[in-house]
Design a protein around this motif. Structure first.
Motif, PDB file in Angstrom:
ATOM      1  N   SER A  88      -0.749  11.470   3.528  1.00  0.00           N
ATOM      2  CA  SER A  88      -1.712  11.209   2.460  1.00  0.00           C
ATOM      3  C   SER A  88      -2.383   9.859   2.677  1.00  0.00           C
ATOM      4  O   SER A  88      -1.889   9.013   3.425  1.00  0.00           O
ATOM      5  CB  SER A  88      -1.009  11.229   1.101  1.00  0.00           C
ATOM      6  N   ALA A  89      -3.508   9.651   2.008  1.00  0.00           N
ATOM      7  CA  ALA A  89      -4.269   8.413   2.170  1.00  0.00           C
ATOM      8  C   ALA A  89      -3.564   7.249   1.478  1.00  0.00           C
ATOM      9  O   ALA A  89      -2.986   7.400   0.398  1.00  0.00           O
ATOM     10  CB  ALA A  89      -5.670   8.586   1.597  1.00  0.00           C
ATOM     11  N   TYR A  90      -3.627   6.082   2.114  1.00  0.00           N
ATOM     12  CA  TYR A  90      -3.098   4.857   1.510  1.00  0.00           C
ATOM     13  C   TYR A  90      -4.184   4.264   0.613  1.00  0.00           C
ATOM     14  O   TYR A  90      -4.951   3.402   1.016  1.00  0.00           O
ATOM     15  CB  TYR A  90      -2.680   3.866   2.595  1.00  0.00           C
ATOM     16  N   SER A  91      -4.221   4.754  -0.614  1.00  0.00           N
ATOM     17  CA  SER A  91      -5.307   4.377  -1.516  1.00  0.00           C
ATOM     18  C   SER A  91      -4.858   3.496  -2.672  1.00  0.00           C
ATOM     19  O   SER A  91      -5.685   3.032  -3.452  1.00  0.00           O
ATOM     20  CB  SER A  91      -5.957   5.646  -2.085  1.00  0.00           C
ATOM     21  N   LEU A 116       0.858  -1.179   0.000  1.00  0.00           N
ATOM     22  CA  LEU A 116       0.000   0.000   0.000  1.00  0.00           C
ATOM     23  C   LEU A 116       0.894   1.229   0.000  1.00  0.00           C
ATOM     24  O   LEU A 116       1.823   1.330   0.807  1.00  0.00           O
ATOM     25  CB  LEU A 116      -0.898   0.025   1.238  1.00  0.00           C
ATOM     26  N   THR A 117       0.626   2.161  -0.900  1.00  0.00           N
ATOM     27  CA  THR A 117       1.462   3.354  -1.005  1.00  0.00           C
ATOM     28  C   THR A 117       0.608   4.608  -0.922  1.00  0.00           C
ATOM     29  O   THR A 117      -0.588   4.599  -1.213  1.00  0.00           O
ATOM     30  CB  THR A 117       2.250   3.363  -2.325  1.00  0.00           C
ATOM     31  N   ALA A 118       1.276   5.696  -0.531  1.00  0.00           N
ATOM     32  CA  ALA A 118       0.578   6.982  -0.402  1.00  0.00           C
ATOM     33  C   ALA A 118       1.519   8.127  -0.751  1.00  0.00           C
ATOM     34  O   ALA A 118       1.483   9.178  -0.141  1.00  0.00           O
ATOM     35  CB  ALA A 118       0.044   7.151   1.014  1.00  0.00           C
ATOM     36  N   GLY A 119       2.377   7.912  -1.723  1.00  0.00           N
ATOM     37  CA  GLY A 119       3.340   8.943  -2.095  1.00  0.00           C
ATOM     38  C   GLY A 119       4.728   8.591  -1.593  1.00  0.00           C
ATOM     39  O   GLY A 119       4.892   7.901  -0.584  1.00  0.00           O
ATOM     40  N   GLU A 120       5.752   9.092  -2.292  1.00  0.00           N
ATOM     41  CA  GLU A 120       7.123   8.698  -2.007  1.00  0.00           C
ATOM     42  C   GLU A 120       7.650   9.255  -0.690  1.00  0.00           C
ATOM     43  O   GLU A 120       8.679   8.817  -0.197  1.00  0.00           O
ATOM     44  CB  GLU A 120       8.032   9.130  -3.162  1.00  0.00           C
ATOM     45  N   GLY A 121       6.964  10.229  -0.107  1.00  0.00           N
ATOM     46  CA  GLY A 121       7.412  10.768   1.168  1.00  0.00           C
ATOM     47  C   GLY A 121       6.978   9.943   2.360  1.00  0.00           C
ATOM     48  O   GLY A 121       7.368  10.235   3.493  1.00  0.00           O
TER      49      GLY A 121
END
Length: 249
Positions: free
Chosen positions: A118-121, A57-62
């Motif tokens: 950010s959301a893990y979408s 699950l990802t929500a942006g590289e930060g």
């Protein structure tokens, strides 16, 4: 020539990361769970084979990438609801799903010291993850609470925030090659920043250990003469399938 990412870790630095993750997770638990128990954290260099064999699950590289397995949902459901629930049960609950999402975002924000995450979408296969999660310096985190386990990947940049920044070295006066004698040949050496070990740590180094240098990603290496005089700064890379350096200045 493509620049290579370069970041390695000593045992003390991995221990420092573990301490920071433990402290951040403990603070998060105070807000999100009344569960008792001892947290355990481990940080190891990310291995490509382990990363590509999992979904994330990802929500942006930060933010950390979270391993999308039963451990992820068991970890958050146990700590947030007091009972381990399956992924299907959580997805079917109109109440549980937003709470679970908010808990993940809150943990990520605590870990990265961000005001809001950010959301893990997005769920991605391991081979589709951004390169920052498999480049040298990325870390695999394991957070355990009782029988529950959370696995996450953090980039080298995220890990660097958990480590003290090394003191800058002295500024060296530039040296011109025109000041040198022109006859004969000179040997040029690429110098990487040093790192410190205790005698005990040095005696335990084994093949496969990862050693981090006191040098940030993107910093150039020094190009020196044999006597230590600095003649320029270079970046590591690859040229025609051979390790090479590119003069930066």
């Amino acid at each position: 020539m493509d620049a290579l990412p370069f970041r390695l870790y000593g045992h003390r630095e991995l221990a420092r990361v573990e301490e920071q993750v433990l402290a951040a997770t403990s603070r998060w638990l105070e807000s999100w769970s009344g569960a008792d128990g001892t947290l355990q954290v481990s940080a190891t260099p990310a291995q490509l084979a382990d990363v590509v064999s999992s979904a994330w699950l990802t929500a942006g590289e930060g933010q950390p990438a979270l391993r999308a397995d039963s451990g992820l949902y068991g970890f958050f459901s146990q700590l947030c609801f007091g009972a381990e629930k399956s992924r299907a049960a959580l997805a079917a609950s109109e109440l549980a799903q937003p709470v679970l999402q908010a808990a993940m975002e809150s943990w990520a924000a605590a870990l990265t010291q961000a005001e809001q995450a950010s959301a893990y979408s997005t769920e991605q296969a391991g081979e589709a993850l951004a390169a920052i999660y498999t480049a040298t310096g990325a870390l695999w985190l394991e957070v355990r609470s009782g029988s529950q386990r959370l696995s996450a990947l953090v980039s080298a940049a995220c890990a660097a925030k958990m480590l003290p920044r090394p003191a800058p070295g002295p500024e060296l006066a530039p040296l011109s090659l025109r000041e040198l004698r022109l006859e004969g040949e000179v040997a040029l050496e690429v110098y990487a920043a040093a790192t410190g070990f205790t005698v005990q740590e040095a005696g335990t180094i084994r093949p496969g250990d990862v050693i981090r240098l006191d040098q940030r990603i993107g910093d150039a290496f020094e190009l020196r003469l044999k006597d230590g005089s600095v003649v320029g700064r270079v970046e590591y890379g690859v040229s025609r399938a051979r390790l090479a350096v590119r003069v930066a200045r």
